[in-house]
Scaffold this active site. Structure first.
Site, PDB file in Angstrom:
ATOM      1  N   ARG A 109       0.956  -1.092   0.148  1.00  0.00           N
ATOM      2  CA  ARG A 109       0.021  -0.202   0.133  1.00  0.00           C
ATOM      3  C   ARG A 109       0.900   1.296   0.248  1.00  0.00           C
ATOM      4  O   ARG A 109       1.759   1.376   0.838  1.00  0.00           O
ATOM      5  CB  ARG A 109      -0.954   0.099   1.324  1.00  0.00           C
ATOM      6  CG  ARG A 109      -1.558   1.418   1.466  1.00  0.00           C
ATOM      7  CD  ARG A 109      -2.740   1.134   2.507  1.00  0.00           C
ATOM      8  NE  ARG A 109      -3.827   0.505   2.084  1.00  0.00           N
ATOM      9  CZ  ARG A 109      -5.181   0.531   2.526  1.00  0.00           C
ATOM     10  NH1 ARG A 109      -5.148   1.394   3.540  1.00  0.00           N
ATOM     11  NH2 ARG A 109      -6.177  -0.159   2.054  1.00  0.00           N
ATOM     12  N   HIS A 136      -7.439   0.596  -6.468  1.00  0.00           N
ATOM     13  CA  HIS A 136      -7.642  -0.122  -5.321  1.00  0.00           C
ATOM     14  C   HIS A 136      -8.201  -1.577  -5.795  1.00  0.00           C
ATOM     15  O   HIS A 136      -9.395  -1.794  -5.330  1.00  0.00           O
ATOM     16  CB  HIS A 136      -8.540   0.522  -4.308  1.00  0.00           C
ATOM     17  CG  HIS A 136      -8.404  -0.091  -2.814  1.00  0.00           C
ATOM     18  ND1 HIS A 136      -7.792  -1.241  -2.440  1.00  0.00           N
ATOM     19  CD2 HIS A 136      -9.111   0.333  -1.790  1.00  0.00           C
ATOM     20  CE1 HIS A 136      -7.860  -1.194  -0.994  1.00  0.00           C
ATOM     21  NE2 HIS A 136      -8.698  -0.511  -0.515  1.00  0.00           N
ATOM     22  N   GLN A 139     -10.175  -4.116  -3.345  1.00  0.00           N
ATOM     23  CA  GLN A 139     -11.328  -3.523  -2.888  1.00  0.00           C
ATOM     24  C   GLN A 139     -12.530  -3.910  -3.681  1.00  0.00           C
ATOM     25  O   GLN A 139     -13.657  -4.316  -3.262  1.00  0.00           O
ATOM     26  CB  GLN A 139     -11.510  -1.988  -2.407  1.00  0.00           C
ATOM     27  CG  GLN A 139     -12.487  -1.642  -1.668  1.00  0.00           C
ATOM     28  CD  GLN A 139     -12.882  -2.209  -0.390  1.00  0.00           C
ATOM     29  OE1 GLN A 139     -12.133  -2.210   0.395  1.00  0.00           O
ATOM     30  NE2 GLN A 139     -14.249  -2.832  -0.300  1.00  0.00           N
ATOM     31  N   ASP A 225     -17.169   6.964  -1.414  1.00  0.00           N
ATOM     32  CA  ASP A 225     -16.083   6.781  -0.645  1.00  0.00           C
ATOM     33  C   ASP A 225     -15.756   8.172  -0.037  1.00  0.00           C
ATOM     34  O   ASP A 225     -16.419   9.135  -0.224  1.00  0.00           O
ATOM     35  CB  ASP A 225     -14.839   6.668  -1.581  1.00  0.00           C
ATOM     36  CG  ASP A 225     -13.629   6.392  -0.955  1.00  0.00           C
ATOM     37  OD1 ASP A 225     -13.567   6.080   0.401  1.00  0.00           O
ATOM     38  OD2 ASP A 225     -12.485   6.039  -1.838  1.00  0.00           O
ATOM     39  N   CYS A 265     -16.281   1.344   0.789  1.00  0.00           N
ATOM     40  CA  CYS A 265     -14.848   0.642   1.141  1.00  0.00           C
ATOM     41  C   CYS A 265     -14.503   0.691   2.502  1.00  0.00           C
ATOM     42  O   CYS A 265     -14.050  -0.266   3.127  1.00  0.00           O
ATOM     43  CB  CYS A 265     -13.861   0.956   0.171  1.00  0.00           C
ATOM     44  SG  CYS A 265     -13.471   2.655   0.113  1.00  0.00           S
ATOM     45  N   ARG A 293     -13.166  -8.829   1.739  1.00  0.00           N
ATOM     46  CA  ARG A 293     -11.751  -8.566   1.621  1.00  0.00           C
ATOM     47  C   ARG A 293     -11.000  -9.878   1.723  1.00  0.00           C
ATOM     48  O   ARG A 293     -10.126 -10.229   0.868  1.00  0.00           O
ATOM     49  CB  ARG A 293     -11.144  -7.424   2.206  1.00  0.00           C
ATOM     50  CG  ARG A 293     -12.044  -5.912   1.629  1.00  0.00           C
ATOM     51  CD  ARG A 293     -11.129  -5.726   0.612  1.00  0.00           C
ATOM     52  NE  ARG A 293      -9.719  -5.739   0.413  1.00  0.00           N
ATOM     53  CZ  ARG A 293      -8.970  -4.512   1.052  1.00  0.00           C
ATOM     54  NH1 ARG A 293      -9.673  -3.516   1.369  1.00  0.00           N
ATOM     55  NH2 ARG A 293      -7.722  -4.611   0.905  1.00  0.00           N
TER      56      ARG A 293
END
Ligand code: CP
Ligand code: NVA
Length: 310
Positions: A109, A136, A139, A225, A265, A293
């Site tokens: 990340r 991402h 996700q 988000d 998310c 996830r």
């Protein structure tokens, strides 16, 4: 993984895999999840090690990869910028060469996508994108699996994206092109998606709406988000003003199909990008989405390390 022994793949963007690979991954996710729920041991990754490198904060990504790897019989090494030489300017290429001689798979990340690409280019083992400024993919893998679990195939459906034209939005666009659905995007002016970053073959898979309510009309899934993603905190005040009308509320959910799902998310800010009665309401599947996830990433690691099973 022995260098050069198998066809080594990385997962750096959603478009790194084809539709039929996603069909396989979703099938494996279902099998792996069912075993987990039945307390059946499944340890195909004994003696395998995952290195996780975090240059940004995380709750879900860390716990889901770490728990998932242990459940599959493997082990995990956790590094951050602050406690590794990455924070003291060791070149990312050198870090990749060294780390990938000692572990079997790496999750990163970080900030710029170019950094994870440089790491992957010098890695002997598969590299997974655990979030960058641009994408991402893990996700969206979980989000689409969650949609399928609740409603069946996502092909032909409409996903409304309300909010920032960020890493999640770019990844939704890539997924729409590969899996054959449409994204209705509504962002405040100045925060549009970057189509070069999304890197689509055509513009058939999305429609842009000025009004977020119109974007939600007849949608099968409404998603949003945070207004300010990690790394953009200096813009926080300006974003709080610009995004004020991009809060997914009950009126937007009422404009969507009656059985529409709501996803986020996480982490979420109730009263900013989503109203509390939406995220905590009957359309919301955010807790399944978070749990998934782990299940999709177990299938992803199995695929990258062992190839197709059976
Ligand atoms: N959704 C997600 O990636 O969460 P974390 O930032 O907690 O990992
Ligand atoms: N867009 C958000 C997602 C967090 C999981 C960020 O990049 O901070």
């Amino acid at each position: 993984m022995k260098p050069g022994a198998a066809l080594m793949r990385h997962y750096l963007q959603f478009k790194d895999f084809r539709a039929e690979e996603y069909a396989y991954l979703f099938e494996r996710t279902g099998i792996i999840k069912k075993r987990f729920k039945n307390y059946e041991k499944y340890t195909p990754l004994v003696d395998r090690t995952l290195a996780m490198i975090f240059e940004k904060a995380s709750t879900r990504t860390r716990v889901s990869f770490e728990a998932g790897m242990y459940q599959m019989g493997g082990s995990v090494v956790h590094l951050t910028t602050g406690d590794s030489q990455l924070g003291r300017a060791e070149p990312v290429e050198d870090s990749a060469r060294v780390i990938s001689r000692m572990v079997d798979i790496v999750m990163i990340r970080t900030y710029e996508q170019s950094k994870i690409e440089r790491f992957a280019a010098h890695s002997r083992v598969p590299v997974i994108n655990g979030l960058t400024n641009e994408y991402h993919p893990c996700q969206i893998l979980a989000d689409i699996y969650t949609y399928i679990e609740h409603r069946g195939s996502i092909a032909g459906k409409v996903v409304a994206w309300v909010g920032d034209g960020n890493n999640m939005a770019h990844t939704w666009l890539q997924a729409a092109e590969i899996l054959g659905f449409t994204v209705h995007i509504s962002t405040p002016s100045g925060y549009e998606v970057n189509l070069d970053v999304a890197g689509l073959r055509s513009s058939d898979c999305f429609k842009v709406f000025k009004d977020p309510l119109e974007a939600c009309r007849e949608a099968d899934l409404v998603t949003t988000d945070v207004w300010t993603s990690m790394g953009y905190e200096a813009e926080n005040e300006a974003r709080r003003t610009a995004f004020v009308d991009w809060c997914v509320d009950a009126e937007m959910m009422a404009a969507a199909k009656p059985d529409a799902l709501f996803m986020h998310c996480l982490p979420a800010h109730r009263g900013e990008e989503v109203a509390a009665d939406v995220i905590d309401g009957p359309h919301s599947v955010v807790w399944d989405e978070a749990e998934n996830r782990m299940h999709v990433q177990k299938a992803l690691m199995e695929y990258l390390l062992l190839g197709r099973i059976g």
